[in-house]
Scaffold this active site. Sequence first.
Site, short mmCIF file in Angstrom:
data_model
loop_
_atom_site.label_atom_id
_atom_site.label_comp_id
_atom_site.label_asym_id
_atom_site.label_seq_id
_atom_site.Cartn_x
_atom_site.Cartn_y
_atom_site.Cartn_z
N SER A 49 -0.24 8.17 7.50
CA SER A 49 0.95 8.20 8.36
C SER A 49 2.03 7.21 7.96
CB SER A 49 0.57 7.97 9.82
OG SER A 49 0.12 6.65 10.01
N LYS A 86 2.14 1.10 12.72
CA LYS A 86 3.31 1.96 12.92
C LYS A 86 4.58 1.13 12.83
CE LYS A 86 0.89 5.61 13.97
NZ LYS A 86 0.60 6.51 12.88
#
Length: 137
Positions: A49, A86
């Site tokens: 990701s 993230k």
Amino acid sequence: MNVIPIKAEAGITGFESPAAEYQELGLSLDELLVEHPTATFIGIASGDSMVGVGIFSGDLLIVDRALEVRHGDIIVANYNGGFTCKILDKERGLLVSASQYHPPVVIKELDTFQLEGIVSRSVRLHRKSKEVFSCLR
């Protein structure tokens, strides 16, 4: 630590002696990569990701707890019981991936969210390290 200022190109272009121009920094890798030793831990990235910011599965993440979080920082957080890496969108309360295949996640009031630190550096291991991966068992 000695740093040899060579420009590595994909092709081999000759035999210039890189040692002729090396400079000694007088730093260890710890000193070079870790700004706040007592507030830093190393994580290992997992998943795809964050490939858009150059973090690949298996990369080492240098996570600094002493840095002040800013909008757009790459962070490690405990989110609903799992560690995640993230991009933090502080303005909209989002955890954003660096991949089009992973949509942003809204941090809701009932979610468990604990910022663990800011990813200040990442290091790619081009060969697996027994020492690093033995601590994952």
